[in-house]
Design a protein around this motif. Structure first.
Motif, PDB file in Angstrom:
ATOM      1  N   ALA A  92      47.664  20.766  75.101  1.00 20.17           N
ATOM      2  CA  ALA A  92      48.319  22.036  74.777  1.00 20.17           C
ATOM      3  C   ALA A  92      47.846  23.190  75.654  1.00 20.17           C
ATOM      4  N   GLY A  93      46.817  22.985  76.457  1.00 27.94           N
ATOM      5  CA  GLY A  93      46.275  24.080  77.253  1.00 27.94           C
ATOM      6  C   GLY A  93      45.365  24.928  76.392  1.00 27.94           C
ATOM      7  N   GLY A  94      44.811  25.938  76.982  1.00 28.05           N
ATOM      8  CA  GLY A  94      43.874  26.775  76.238  1.00 28.05           C
ATOM      9  C   GLY A  94      44.120  28.237  76.494  1.00 28.05           C
ATOM     10  N   ALA A  95      43.357  29.046  75.797  1.00 28.60           N
ATOM     11  CA  ALA A  95      43.423  30.491  75.983  1.00 28.60           C
ATOM     12  C   ALA A  95      42.381  30.874  77.026  1.00 28.60           C
ATOM     13  N   SER A  96      42.785  31.687  77.978  1.00 28.50           N
ATOM     14  CA  SER A  96      41.895  32.140  79.035  1.00 28.50           C
ATOM     15  C   SER A  96      41.445  33.563  78.702  1.00 28.50           C
ATOM     16  N   ARG A  97      40.121  33.774  78.674  1.00 28.76           N
ATOM     17  CA  ARG A  97      39.561  35.088  78.350  1.00 28.76           C
ATOM     18  C   ARG A  97      38.689  35.575  79.478  1.00 28.76           C
ATOM     19  N   PRO A  98      39.144  36.596  80.206  1.00 27.89           N
ATOM     20  CA  PRO A  98      38.314  37.116  81.313  1.00 27.89           C
ATOM     21  C   PRO A  98      37.017  37.729  80.801  1.00 27.89           C
ATOM     22  N   THR A  99      35.960  37.586  81.569  1.00 28.83           N
ATOM     23  CA  THR A  99      34.662  38.157  81.217  1.00 28.83           C
ATOM     24  C   THR A  99      34.312  39.365  82.070  1.00 28.83           C
ATOM     25  N   LEU A 105      36.566  24.029  72.000  1.00 33.41           N
ATOM     26  CA  LEU A 105      35.645  23.807  73.099  1.00 33.41           C
ATOM     27  C   LEU A 105      35.723  25.025  74.011  1.00 33.41           C
ATOM     28  N   PHE A 106      34.581  25.661  74.261  1.00 35.10           N
ATOM     29  CA  PHE A 106      34.509  26.838  75.114  1.00 35.10           C
ATOM     30  C   PHE A 106      33.974  26.411  76.474  1.00 35.10           C
ATOM     31  N   CYS A 107      34.734  26.703  77.532  1.00 34.21           N
ATOM     32  CA  CYS A 107      34.349  26.323  78.892  1.00 34.21           C
ATOM     33  C   CYS A 107      34.213  27.587  79.728  1.00 34.21           C
ATOM     34  N   ALA A 108      32.984  27.895  80.132  1.00 35.07           N
ATOM     35  CA  ALA A 108      32.726  29.114  80.897  1.00 35.07           C
ATOM     36  C   ALA A 108      32.771  28.818  82.383  1.00 35.07           C
ATOM     37  N   VAL A 117      36.265  32.608  80.400  1.00 34.99           N
ATOM     38  CA  VAL A 117      35.937  31.584  79.409  1.00 34.99           C
ATOM     39  C   VAL A 117      37.265  31.032  78.912  1.00 34.99           C
ATOM     40  N   ASN A 118      37.435  29.723  79.028  1.00 35.71           N
ATOM     41  CA  ASN A 118      38.636  29.064  78.539  1.00 35.71           C
ATOM     42  C   ASN A 118      38.311  28.416  77.201  1.00 35.71           C
ATOM     43  N   TYR A 139      40.323  18.692  80.044  1.00 35.98           N
ATOM     44  CA  TYR A 139      40.725  20.086  79.856  1.00 35.98           C
ATOM     45  C   TYR A 139      40.637  20.797  81.190  1.00 35.98           C
ATOM     46  N   VAL A 140      41.732  21.405  81.614  1.00 36.83           N
ATOM     47  CA  VAL A 140      41.767  22.134  82.876  1.00 36.83           C
ATOM     48  C   VAL A 140      41.813  23.624  82.577  1.00 36.83           C
ATOM     49  N   GLY A 141      40.765  24.320  82.967  1.00 37.32           N
ATOM     50  CA  GLY A 141      40.706  25.762  82.747  1.00 37.32           C
ATOM     51  C   GLY A 141      41.442  26.531  83.831  1.00 37.32           C
ATOM     52  N   ARG A 142      41.903  27.715  83.460  1.00 34.13           N
ATOM     53  CA  ARG A 142      42.619  28.594  84.399  1.00 34.13           C
ATOM     54  C   ARG A 142      41.976  29.968  84.388  1.00 34.13           C
ATOM     55  N   ASP A 143      42.037  30.652  85.517  1.00 38.08           N
ATOM     56  CA  ASP A 143      41.515  32.017  85.568  1.00 38.08           C
ATOM     57  C   ASP A 143      42.647  33.020  85.387  1.00 38.08           C
TER      58      ASP A 143
END
Length: 92
Positions: free
Chosen positions: A82-89, A64-67, A72-73, A40-44
């Motif tokens: 499918a990629g993930g949802a990116s949520r700024p903190t 899966l939550f990746c901080a 937090v992705n 899983y590749v997270g994005r900012d």
């Protein structure tokens, strides 16, 4: 395989383990065989790669939550490509 210093989280049913490091994507491993299952590749907020520093599974194991730094992705464990949802903190 990841080093022993990499943060890790076990899936609720115990069949897999996710591990992350600052230099690589988050990887999902089979808990019994050690074989890789997914990455899983997270994005900012700028759509740049955001490595995870901490992670956890949802109670159902379906997400899966990746901080990372200021983000937090959230990934669906059944659909890693499918990629993930990116949520700024923090404010961007």
């Amino acid at each position: 395989p990841p080093t022993s210093r990499s943060p890790a989280a076990g899936a609720p049913r115990g069949s897999s383990v996710a591990r992350c490091s600052r230099a690589q994507p988050t990887h999902l491993w089979d808990a019994f065989t050690g074989a890789p299952r997914a990455s899983y590749v997270g994005r900012d907020h700028l759509d740049e790669v955001a490595p995870a520093y901490a992670l956890c599974f949802s109670p159902s194991g379906q997400r899966l939550f990746c901080a990372g730094e200021r983000v937090v992705n959230v990934f669906a464990t059944a659909r890693p490509a499918a990629g993930g949802a990116s949520r700024p903190t923090a404010a961007t």
